[in-house]
Enzyme design. Structure first.
Site, short mmCIF file in Angstrom:
data_model
loop_
_atom_site.label_atom_id
_atom_site.label_comp_id
_atom_site.label_asym_id
_atom_site.label_seq_id
_atom_site.Cartn_x
_atom_site.Cartn_y
_atom_site.Cartn_z
N HIS A 31 37.21 59.08 67.19
CA HIS A 31 36.85 59.67 65.90
C HIS A 31 35.46 59.16 65.52
CE1 HIS A 31 37.84 55.70 64.43
NE2 HIS A 31 39.07 55.82 64.89
N HIS A 34 34.43 55.46 66.15
CA HIS A 34 34.00 55.09 67.51
C HIS A 34 32.57 55.57 67.77
CE1 HIS A 34 38.51 55.47 68.03
NE2 HIS A 34 38.30 54.27 68.53
N GLN A 58 48.20 44.38 74.49
CA GLN A 58 47.99 44.10 73.07
C GLN A 58 49.01 44.80 72.17
OE1 GLN A 58 43.93 45.83 73.22
NE2 GLN A 58 44.39 46.62 71.18
N GLY A 144 34.21 47.24 65.73
CA GLY A 144 34.26 47.64 64.32
C GLY A 144 34.67 46.49 63.41
N GLN A 150 39.88 40.74 64.75
CA GLN A 150 39.53 40.98 66.16
C GLN A 150 38.05 40.67 66.42
OE1 GLN A 150 40.76 44.55 68.57
NE2 GLN A 150 38.73 45.28 68.04
P1 AMP Z 1 40.33 51.27 69.07
O1 AMP Z 1 40.13 52.48 69.91
O2 AMP Z 1 41.19 51.49 67.87
O3 AMP Z 1 40.71 50.05 69.86
O4 AMP Z 1 38.91 50.92 68.45
C1 AMP Z 1 37.82 50.72 69.29
C2 AMP Z 1 36.70 50.13 68.49
O5 AMP Z 1 36.36 51.02 67.43
C3 AMP Z 1 37.08 48.79 67.84
O6 AMP Z 1 35.96 47.91 67.91
C4 AMP Z 1 37.36 49.19 66.41
O7 AMP Z 1 37.15 48.13 65.49
C5 AMP Z 1 36.37 50.31 66.21
N1 AMP Z 1 36.79 51.19 65.12
C6 AMP Z 1 38.01 51.76 64.97
N2 AMP Z 1 38.06 52.47 63.81
C7 AMP Z 1 36.84 52.33 63.23
C8 AMP Z 1 36.26 52.82 62.02
N3 AMP Z 1 36.94 53.59 61.18
N4 AMP Z 1 34.97 52.47 61.74
C9 AMP Z 1 34.25 51.69 62.59
N5 AMP Z 1 34.75 51.21 63.75
C10 AMP Z 1 36.03 51.52 64.07
#
Ligand code: AMP
Length: 280
Positions: A31, A34, A58, A144, A150
């Site tokens: 989204h 990312h 995880q 993020g 994290q």
């Molecule tokens: P995930 O695919 O959920 O593991 O997220 C991958 C990366 O995207 C991680 O570093 C998250 O912190 C970051 N992330 C997920 N959602 C958001 C968001 N709404 N805004 C900014 N970064 C995000």
């Protein structure tokens, strides 16, 4: 844009990459949040890699892992459009080879706060992220701020294990109504989607607080007022150390919120200016 599925092919592509290299690890079902990480990477590095890997270590419950949404074709379109150079999409056995027995864990930071709600979660994160760092040898890696603990855990690991790279935190990207973007949001029904707004609204309302106890009170009241939402974690800590606030007047306060809405565990986070000694 190159797409690789093996470590060997990934290393071959990277051997021909010029200039500083950035890495954006993801679990896919991408989204705008990312993509913000990719954009921040492109501003800082000549070569940008992303990974799509739903990391089994995880996830606490197999059901949560199985329910994790996936859409590789859409993800690849989004990454290509965003200008990513390389996408690595490994199978589980590529990252965790037969007989694998090595873990990486931050002993304290992983087992406090959100780590108590999801035992083993951060151990899984640091284990996979350290493997990705060893595969990519990036100069920078982007994560993020939404996943605030994290981000701090990974910064600690990089410092402790002397990984020669810089971790960059990127602010949370939100839907127009304030809900933090998450791959999990698609699992919410229409009613639950409305209820999920209580997280960002609680964090907004808490901006008025004059003390830590008032901050906690406001957040609890907002979440409790929403019948579909169940508070699973509320941590109010000093932003940089994740330790209990000491009332030091220059320490920003981070609030990390985990709320179950219907079947989905949602998280959100905010950093507030210092509340100061007398305001605890
Ligand atoms: P995930 O695919 O959920 O593991 O997220 C991958 C990366 O995207 C991680 O570093 C998250 O912190 C970051 N992330 C997920 N959602 C958001 C968001 N709404 N805004 C900014 N970064 C995000």
């Amino acid at each position: 844009m190159r797409v690789t599925r093996s470590i060997q092919a990934t290393r071959e592509v990277l051997a021909h990459a010029n200039g500083p290299k950035a890495l954006v690890p993801t679990m896919g079902f991408l989204h705008a949040g990312h993509i913000a990480l990719v954009e921040a990477a492109k501003e800082r590095a000549a070569h940008v890699s992303a990974t799509i890997f739903v990391n089994p270590t995880q996830f606490g419950q197999a059901a949560d892992l199985d329910a994790y949404p996936r859409d590789e074709i859409r993800d690849l379109h989004m990454l290509e459009k965003a200008g990513v150079d390389l996408v690595f999409i490994p199978e589980v056995g590529e990252i965790y080879p037969e007989g694998d027995e090595t873990i990486v864990e931050t002993t304290q930071m992983a087992n406090m706060l959100h780590g108590l709600v999801r035992p083993g979660h951060f151990r899984g994160v640091t284990t996979v992220v350290s493997r990705l760092f060893n595969i990519f040898s990036p100069d920078i890696a982007l994560f993020g701020e939404k996943d605030f603990q994290q981000l701090q855990v990974i910064k600690r690991m990089v410092q402790d294990l002397h990984f020669p790279l810089e971790i960059i935190g990127v602010p949370t990207v939100r839907e127009p109504d304030g809900l933090a973007m998450s791959s999990r949001n698609v699992r919410l029904s229409a009613e639950e989607r409305k209820a999920a707004l209580c997280l960002s609204q609680a964090l907004d309302a808490a901006g008025e607080a004059q003390s830590i106890s008032e901050l906690e009170q406001i957040i609890r009241a907002k979440i409790d007022a929403e019948p579909r939402a169940h508070l699973r974690g509320l941590d109010i800590v000093e932003a940089s150390s994740l330790q209990q606030p000491t009332g030091h007047p220059s320490e920003p306060i981070a609030v990390m919120l985990s709320v179950e809405v219907g079947p989905v565990l949602l998280i959100d986070q905010r950093v507030y200016p210092p509340l100061g000694n007398e305001r605890i």
